[in-house]
Design an enzyme around this catalytic site. Sequence first.
Site, mmCIF file in Angstrom:
data_model
loop_
_atom_site.group_PDB
_atom_site.id
_atom_site.type_symbol
_atom_site.label_atom_id
_atom_site.label_comp_id
_atom_site.label_asym_id
_atom_site.label_seq_id
_atom_site.Cartn_x
_atom_site.Cartn_y
_atom_site.Cartn_z
ATOM 1 N N SER A 8 28.951 67.349 30.516
ATOM 2 C CA SER A 8 29.551 66.022 30.716
ATOM 3 C C SER A 8 30.430 65.999 31.961
ATOM 4 O O SER A 8 30.989 64.963 32.292
ATOM 5 C CB SER A 8 30.378 65.618 29.483
ATOM 6 O OG SER A 8 31.331 66.614 29.161
ATOM 7 N N ASN A 14 37.972 69.327 21.015
ATOM 8 C CA ASN A 14 37.943 68.022 20.328
ATOM 9 C C ASN A 14 39.298 67.334 20.459
ATOM 10 O O ASN A 14 39.389 66.123 20.653
ATOM 11 C CB ASN A 14 37.600 68.214 18.853
ATOM 12 C CG ASN A 14 36.245 68.860 18.671
ATOM 13 O OD1 ASN A 14 35.467 68.928 19.623
ATOM 14 N ND2 ASN A 14 35.970 69.346 17.474
ATOM 15 N N THR A 74 31.668 16.872 27.181
ATOM 16 C CA THR A 74 31.197 17.530 25.960
ATOM 17 C C THR A 74 29.681 17.397 26.014
ATOM 18 O O THR A 74 29.177 16.401 26.557
ATOM 19 C CB THR A 74 31.734 16.878 24.667
ATOM 20 O OG1 THR A 74 31.221 15.550 24.587
ATOM 21 C CG2 THR A 74 33.254 16.831 24.617
ATOM 22 N N HIS A 75 28.969 18.377 25.518
ATOM 23 C CA HIS A 75 27.496 18.420 25.613
ATOM 24 C C HIS A 75 27.040 18.316 27.066
ATOM 25 O O HIS A 75 25.939 17.847 27.336
ATOM 26 C CB HIS A 75 26.842 17.288 24.803
ATOM 27 C CG HIS A 75 27.348 17.162 23.398
ATOM 28 N ND1 HIS A 75 26.765 17.785 22.325
ATOM 29 C CD2 HIS A 75 28.430 16.508 22.889
ATOM 30 C CE1 HIS A 75 27.433 17.505 21.218
ATOM 31 N NE2 HIS A 75 28.456 16.742 21.541
ATOM 32 N N SER A 114 21.008 32.692 52.364
ATOM 33 C CA SER A 114 19.650 33.035 51.964
ATOM 34 C C SER A 114 18.935 33.632 53.164
ATOM 35 O O SER A 114 19.211 33.261 54.307
ATOM 36 C CB SER A 114 18.934 31.763 51.504
ATOM 37 O OG SER A 114 17.534 31.907 51.653
ATOM 38 N N LYS A 169 21.219 27.337 52.936
ATOM 39 C CA LYS A 169 21.797 27.775 51.660
ATOM 40 C C LYS A 169 23.172 28.411 51.778
ATOM 41 O O LYS A 169 23.468 29.151 52.696
ATOM 42 C CB LYS A 169 20.856 28.789 50.974
ATOM 43 C CG LYS A 169 19.634 28.188 50.332
ATOM 44 C CD LYS A 169 19.912 27.191 49.233
ATOM 45 C CE LYS A 169 20.193 27.834 47.883
ATOM 46 N NZ LYS A 169 19.105 28.601 47.339
ATOM 47 N N ASN A 215 25.260 30.232 48.756
ATOM 48 C CA ASN A 215 25.097 30.545 47.335
ATOM 49 C C ASN A 215 26.372 31.113 46.700
ATOM 50 O O ASN A 215 27.098 31.867 47.343
ATOM 51 C CB ASN A 215 23.959 31.558 47.149
ATOM 52 C CG ASN A 215 22.608 30.990 47.519
ATOM 53 O OD1 ASN A 215 22.385 29.784 47.387
ATOM 54 N ND2 ASN A 215 21.723 31.819 48.007
ATOM 55 N N GLU A 269 27.853 34.129 40.135
ATOM 56 C CA GLU A 269 26.634 34.533 39.420
ATOM 57 C C GLU A 269 26.715 35.994 38.986
ATOM 58 O O GLU A 269 26.293 36.356 37.885
ATOM 59 C CB GLU A 269 25.403 34.313 40.300
ATOM 60 C CG GLU A 269 25.113 32.843 40.539
ATOM 61 C CD GLU A 269 24.036 32.664 41.589
ATOM 62 O OE1 GLU A 269 22.851 32.886 41.280
ATOM 63 O OE2 GLU A 269 24.372 32.314 42.738
ATOM 64 N N TYR A 281 34.272 65.532 14.602
ATOM 65 C CA TYR A 281 33.631 65.394 15.902
ATOM 66 C C TYR A 281 32.139 65.671 15.815
ATOM 67 O O TYR A 281 31.704 66.582 15.113
ATOM 68 C CB TYR A 281 34.274 66.361 16.925
ATOM 69 C CG TYR A 281 33.596 66.301 18.282
ATOM 70 C CD1 TYR A 281 33.909 65.295 19.191
ATOM 71 C CD2 TYR A 281 32.596 67.213 18.625
ATOM 72 C CE1 TYR A 281 33.259 65.218 20.410
ATOM 73 C CE2 TYR A 281 31.945 67.145 19.840
ATOM 74 C CZ TYR A 281 32.278 66.136 20.735
ATOM 75 O OH TYR A 281 31.637 66.054 21.945
ATOM 76 N N GLN A 307 30.189 62.437 22.902
ATOM 77 C CA GLN A 307 30.272 62.629 24.355
ATOM 78 C C GLN A 307 29.716 61.401 25.087
ATOM 79 O O GLN A 307 30.026 61.166 26.242
ATOM 80 C CB GLN A 307 29.488 63.891 24.741
ATOM 81 C CG GLN A 307 29.545 64.237 26.206
ATOM 82 C CD GLN A 307 29.104 65.673 26.458
ATOM 83 O OE1 GLN A 307 29.840 66.601 26.208
ATOM 84 N NE2 GLN A 307 27.885 65.853 26.944
ATOM 85 N N LYS A 329 32.018 58.087 26.862
ATOM 86 C CA LYS A 329 32.755 57.871 28.107
ATOM 87 C C LYS A 329 32.085 56.932 29.089
ATOM 88 O O LYS A 329 32.726 56.045 29.656
ATOM 89 C CB LYS A 329 33.032 59.215 28.774
ATOM 90 C CG LYS A 329 34.176 59.923 28.100
ATOM 91 C CD LYS A 329 34.165 61.406 28.393
ATOM 92 C CE LYS A 329 34.533 62.184 27.177
ATOM 93 N NZ LYS A 329 33.519 62.220 26.111
HETATM 94 N N1 ARG Z 1 32.556 67.208 26.424
HETATM 95 C C1 ARG Z 1 32.867 66.932 25.082
HETATM 96 C C2 ARG Z 1 32.966 65.409 24.889
HETATM 97 O O1 ARG Z 1 33.039 64.730 25.830
HETATM 98 C C3 ARG Z 1 34.194 67.518 24.721
HETATM 99 C C4 ARG Z 1 34.356 67.899 23.317
HETATM 100 C C5 ARG Z 1 33.439 68.989 22.980
HETATM 101 N N2 ARG Z 1 33.665 69.557 21.726
HETATM 102 C C6 ARG Z 1 32.752 70.319 21.128
HETATM 103 N N3 ARG Z 1 33.060 70.792 20.001
HETATM 104 N N4 ARG Z 1 31.589 70.519 21.672
HETATM 105 O O2 ARG Z 1 32.893 64.904 23.804
#
Ligand code: ARG
Length: 462
Positions: A22, A109, A154-155, A277, A283, A285, A290, A317, A322, A325
């Site tokens: 990660s 964790n 409205t509408h 454009s 144009k 835009n 948008e 966990y 993972q 993120k």
């Molecule tokens: N890279 C992991 C995550 O983003 C960190 C936690 C990992 N923990 C584990 N027991 N493998 O979730």
Amino acid sequence: MKLWSGRFQKETDELVNDFNQSISFDHRLYKQDIQGSKAHADMLASCGIISQEDNAAIQAGLSGILEDVEAGKVEFTTDNEDIHMNVETILTARIGDAGKRLHTARSRNDQVAVDFRMYVRQAITDLIPEILNLQQALVEQAEQHQETVMPGYTHLQRAQPITFAHHLMAYANMLCRDVTRLEDCLERMNECPLGSGALAGTTYPINRHMTASALGFAKGPMMNSLDGVSDRDYALEVMSDLSILMMHLSRFSEEVIAWCSWEFKFIELDDAYSTGSSIMPQKKNPDVAELVRGKTGRVYGDLMSLLTTMKGLPLAYNKDMQEDKEPVFDALDTVGMCLPVFTGMISTMKVLPDNMASAANKGFINATDCADYLTKKGMPFRDAYTVTGALVYHCTQTGKTLEQLTLDELKEISPLFGEDVFDALNMLNCAFQRNSFGGPAKAETTRQIEYIKSFIAAHSAQ
Ligand code: ARG
């Protein structure tokens, strides 16, 4: 050698290495990871779990890594999987055994839970002023358009006369809720998971209150260690809040797009906030609006992605987590980009009051006012409504507006009409007579503008 290689006889397959890592995205958490480790080491030393000397070496080592990361001198590697193992490996390479003591009484964790929470907390704190800036832009436009009449819809049918200031203040009020929703989320999430261990706490005599307070978690440590490492509610909550904020911006975008079309021409966007454009020379835009409308779908997708990831996960966990993120980073980045550019578009747009007024003059949007006029002269409202309907029909047949009818034409339908009806049907008067609390009357929009100003002041730099 991997930090966890002890029980393994074989190298990780290269595909698995890439699949499992990660660091390619969680490198963003480097600051929080180092901050969390520093607080943890200070606490270990203060509880007599590691020596003061080791802590001093850890503190200096981590500060050095932070500086080097910020100077671009550190290269993270996928061999070390994630930001937590990268930092620890670099630290140990730099300071030796003291570095190996840092992970006493904690788990990754723990680390990911606290790092990510701190990252999200900071990101929300940085985002709120961007919403306030947009509100400020709305205030500044509204202050110039308290007497600019436009049709309210409205509408998507012209309905009743309002002012442009009144319309803008509607969005400013939605944004107040967006700000307070994020503030509520900040409050609720401000408790510290660190010290939950892998899931079951630890046998070491740690002090979770100390790390919670060192890391600025006002509500102290989280109550339950399993919950501490399992909870991603705050990430879901912030993405829900961001989705609602984007929903507001998408409605506003839709109106901006409509308003700058030739069909409406209520506004003209600044050249700096419009695009051309490649084929049609004429144009101009509204790409910014948008894109904001389009990116709303993306933020909803981010929310759905994490909701689906978390669905049905057993405690505590799981590696699935993972996947938390990237959607959160994406949602925060997307909203962080949309807000300032949207604010710039609003503060530079040119309003075309004449076009708004001529739209207001078509569509009989003062018909309610006409019925109210008769009601105030003594006719029951339901009858006044029917009489006015008949007048509107008469107008559609003769190509006139209500205020273009002569007093004789009006009197033919009801003897209650007098000379004063023309004032009552004047569009600006119609808007200004709506002086109920929250309406478009000037004193009311002034109140609304003042409220937004005081909201901005109260929520800035908290
Ligand atoms: N890279 C992991 C995550 O983003 C960190 C936690 C990992 N923990 C584990 N027991 N493998 O979730």
